[in-house]
Motif scaffolding. Structure first.
Motif, PDB file in Angstrom:
ATOM      1  N   TRP A 153      -3.107  -3.516  -0.564  1.00 36.89           N
ATOM      2  CA  TRP A 153      -3.687  -2.583  -1.118  1.00 36.89           C
ATOM      3  C   TRP A 153      -4.285  -3.060  -2.696  1.00 36.89           C
ATOM      4  CZ3 TRP A 153      -3.617   2.770   0.337  1.00 36.89           C
ATOM      5  CH2 TRP A 153      -2.801   2.997   1.794  1.00 36.89           C
ATOM      6  N   ARG A 154      -5.031  -1.889  -3.863  1.00 33.66           N
ATOM      7  CA  ARG A 154      -5.016  -2.186  -5.520  1.00 33.66           C
ATOM      8  C   ARG A 154      -4.927  -0.787  -6.396  1.00 33.66           C
ATOM      9  NH1 ARG A 154     -10.865  -4.777  -6.681  1.00 33.66           N
ATOM     10  NH2 ARG A 154     -10.210  -4.638  -8.309  1.00 33.66           N
TER      11      ARG A 154
ATOM     12  N   PRO B  52       3.767  -3.980   0.915  1.00 33.40           N
ATOM     13  CA  PRO B  52       2.668  -3.519   0.804  1.00 33.40           C
ATOM     14  C   PRO B  52       1.915  -4.577   0.577  1.00 33.40           C
ATOM     15  CG  PRO B  52       3.044  -1.924  -0.245  1.00 33.40           C
ATOM     16  CD  PRO B  52       3.974  -2.576   0.748  1.00 33.40           C
ATOM     17  N   ASN B  53       0.856  -5.636   0.260  1.00 30.79           N
ATOM     18  CA  ASN B  53      -0.028  -6.593  -0.049  1.00 30.79           C
ATOM     19  C   ASN B  53      -0.414  -5.729  -1.428  1.00 30.79           C
ATOM     20  OD1 ASN B  53       1.225  -8.615   0.666  1.00 30.79           O
ATOM     21  ND2 ASN B  53      -0.520  -9.305   2.587  1.00 30.79           N
TER      22      ASN B  53
ATOM     23  N   VAL C 269      -7.381  -2.007   0.520  1.00 31.70           N
ATOM     24  CA  VAL C 269      -9.196  -3.567   0.869  1.00 31.70           C
ATOM     25  C   VAL C 269      -9.112  -4.261   1.673  1.00 31.70           C
ATOM     26  CG1 VAL C 269     -10.282  -4.586  -0.509  1.00 31.70           C
ATOM     27  CG2 VAL C 269      -8.993  -3.518  -2.120  1.00 31.70           C
ATOM     28  N   GLY C 270     -10.093  -3.995   2.706  1.00 34.57           N
ATOM     29  CA  GLY C 270     -10.127  -4.988   3.786  1.00 34.57           C
ATOM     30  C   GLY C 270      -9.491  -4.342   5.301  1.00 34.57           C
ATOM     31  N   GLY C 271      -9.691  -3.242   5.413  1.00 35.87           N
ATOM     32  CA  GLY C 271      -8.716  -2.527   6.552  1.00 35.87           C
ATOM     33  C   GLY C 271      -7.890  -2.400   6.450  1.00 35.87           C
TER      34      GLY C 271
ATOM     35  N   GLU D 113      -2.855 -12.113  -6.020  1.00 37.50           N
ATOM     36  CA  GLU D 113      -2.783 -10.877  -5.289  1.00 37.50           C
ATOM     37  C   GLU D 113      -1.194 -11.611  -5.052  1.00 37.50           C
ATOM     38  OE1 GLU D 113      -2.939 -10.365  -0.444  1.00 37.50           O
ATOM     39  OE2 GLU D 113      -4.498 -11.894  -1.593  1.00 37.50           O
ATOM     40  N   LEU D 114      -0.140  -9.978  -4.534  1.00 39.16           N
ATOM     41  CA  LEU D 114       1.199 -10.535  -4.641  1.00 39.16           C
ATOM     42  C   LEU D 114       1.748 -10.022  -3.827  1.00 39.16           C
ATOM     43  CD1 LEU D 114       2.090  -8.614  -8.365  1.00 39.16           C
ATOM     44  CD2 LEU D 114       1.723 -11.083  -8.052  1.00 39.16           C
TER      45      LEU D 114
END
Length: 477
Positions: A234-235, A391-392, A227-229, A381-382
């Motif tokens: 990541w989701r 990654p986040n 998400v967002g570039g 968000e983690l």
């Protein structure tokens, strides 16, 4: 009378007749072949010697044969002084000609007027037969038949293994070059079609159905998107009207599973024949996954939960576990703290959290809400601030993702009779996330994407090279 007879039979008379017959060689015309032979005879003058007794005998024999062949009545030559009748002149001339022919047969190789027979050889040849067809050797027909059969067999074998027969016919018809060009074009088209059929095919899987936010697994693995570039979190892909999974291999089978708390999961096996080609190799499959509640009571609770309830507020307890541990929690972009102002780190279970006010620096308490707006929830968000390699991860805590744990009978009895069914639930929200697995998924995805691009480029380059080489081969053929 006797004198006349003697005169008639005298050698001198016979000699005169013989010379007269010899003269016929030069005076009587014949056919074209005969004339040529006579001309040669004329070039060589006959011997000037007087006739001998042998010549006289030959003349008499020839005259006798002519007389027997013609079967003419014997002439009465008793009166030699008598003037010959005009009618008798013609037979005498014929007799002279026959006698001359006999003599000619002795001295030359010319044939007679009627038969053109060459007496110089004891054997007959084709010219001696005249209009009669010479006999044919039956073995010639047999040999010709055998040769024809052999040729047909050889041509058949060559045609069977090489197709030479058809090419030879085309060559005779003048269509060989045109047919070779047509075959080359056809071979090129078939080759390109085979290459396209052998090329890897990729498609896009889209979703619909409910409940929105259900978890999607492909071949047993949760799917993720960024998400967002490139720097964004990541989701996990969740069921929704805009959810899509791209670059799926069309030739491979895929097992798709959709699940949600309190609902019966649903699954499907996606095979190659189920894809739809929308043109230009753009394959798509749309899957509508509508989950049913696990039972009627839960179905009633879920329906009630999704409705707006202005009179009651519902809260729950959240549990978050991560691998590795130590992930920081950001709720609605703010760092979640405990009551002492320390950061909440995984593993953690909480029903309240605190946010520090930027202006005053004071901690503000928040409860974890169940009844968030239906179209969105609290953003969670983690992150691992001390580990840049991980990654986040981004998700949301929304009313659809909560699980209703039914209260025991004692607790239920303490509720008012008209209490909402939601008051009969203890809500929990749980998240288990392996960040090492997410990292592996990202690496595999990038490698697969690069492999697909390289494979497509190689296939396109190969198809272009074949397309350029095919016309040249057709022209050479």
């Amino acid at each position: 009378m006797s004198d006349d007879t003697n005169t008639k039979d005298s050698p001198a008379k016979k000699s005169d007749d013989m010379m007269s017959g010899i003269g016929g060689i030069f005076d009587v015309p014949g056919g074209s072949k005969k004339k040529k032979k006579k001309k040669k005879a004329a070039d060589t003058p006959p011997p000037a010697a007087e006739s001998t007794e042998e010549d006289a005998a030959v003349e008499e024999d020839a005259a006798a044969k002519d007389t027997s062949v013609e079967e003419k009545p014997a002439r009465d030559d008793s009166n030699v002084d008598e003037q010959p009748k005009p009618e008798a002149a013609q037979p005498a001339k014929k007799k002279k000609k026959k006698a001359a022919a006999a003599v000619e047969g002795v001295f030359s190789t010319s044939a007679s007027d009627d038969d053109d027979i060459d007496l110089s050889s004891p054997y007959l040849d084709d010219e001696d037969l005249g209009d009669i067809a010479p006999p044919k050797n039956p073995m010639i027909k047999v040999l010709v038949g055998v040769v024809i059969v052999l040729l047909v067999g050889i041509v058949g074998l060559v045609h069977h293994f090489t197709g030479f027969g058809d090419n030879f016919v085309l060559l005779l018809q003048g269509n060989y070059q045109e047919e070779m060009l047509r075959r080359a074009r056809q071979a090129e088209e078939e080759h390109l079609a085979a290459q396209l059929a052998a090329m890897p095919k990729f498609g896009t899987l889209t979703f619909a159905g409910g409940p929105v936010g259900a978890t999607i697994k492909l071949n047993g693995q949760i799917q993720y998107g960024q998400v967002g570039g490139e720097e964004g979190p990541w989701r996990a892909l969740e069921l929704g009207p805009t959810t899509a999974i791209q670059n799926l291999s069309v030739r491979d089978d895929h097992h798709i599973e959709v699940s949600a708390p309190g609902h019966q999961p649903t699954s499907i096996k996606l095979t190659e024949g189920m894809w739809q080609d929308s043109g230009n190799g753009d394959y798509r499959y749309h899957y509508t996954a509508t989950l049913s509640p696990a039972d009627a009571k839960y179905g009633q609770e879920f329906a009630q939960r999704m409705e707006m309830d202005a009179e009651n507020d519902f809260y729950g307890t959240a549990t978050i576990n991560t691998i590795p541990s130590g992930a920081r929690l950001l709720i609605n972009r703010n760092i979640a703290l405990d009551k002492d102002g320390n950061e909440l780190r995984t593993p953690v279970t909480f029903d309240t959290y605190y946010i520090r006010d930027e202006e005053s620096g004071e901690l503000k308490e928040y409860q974890v809400r169940v009844d968030t707006p239906p179209d969105r929830g609290d953003r969670l968000e983690l992150t691992f601030p001390d580990n840049d390699e991980l990654p986040n991860f981004l998700t949301s805590i929304n009313r659809r993702s909560w699980t209703c744990n039914w209260k025991d009978e004692a607790e239920t009895k303490r509720l008012p009779e008209d209490a909402s069914i939601q008051l009969h639930c203890d809500y929990t929200w749980t998240l288990e996330k392996d960040f090492n697995a997410i990292n592996t998924y990202i690496a595999e995805r990038e490698a697969e994407f690069e492999r697909i691009q390289a494979q497509q480029k190689a296939a396109q380059a190969g198809a272009g090279a074949e397309a350029e080489a095919a016309p040249a081969e057709g022209e050479q053929g």
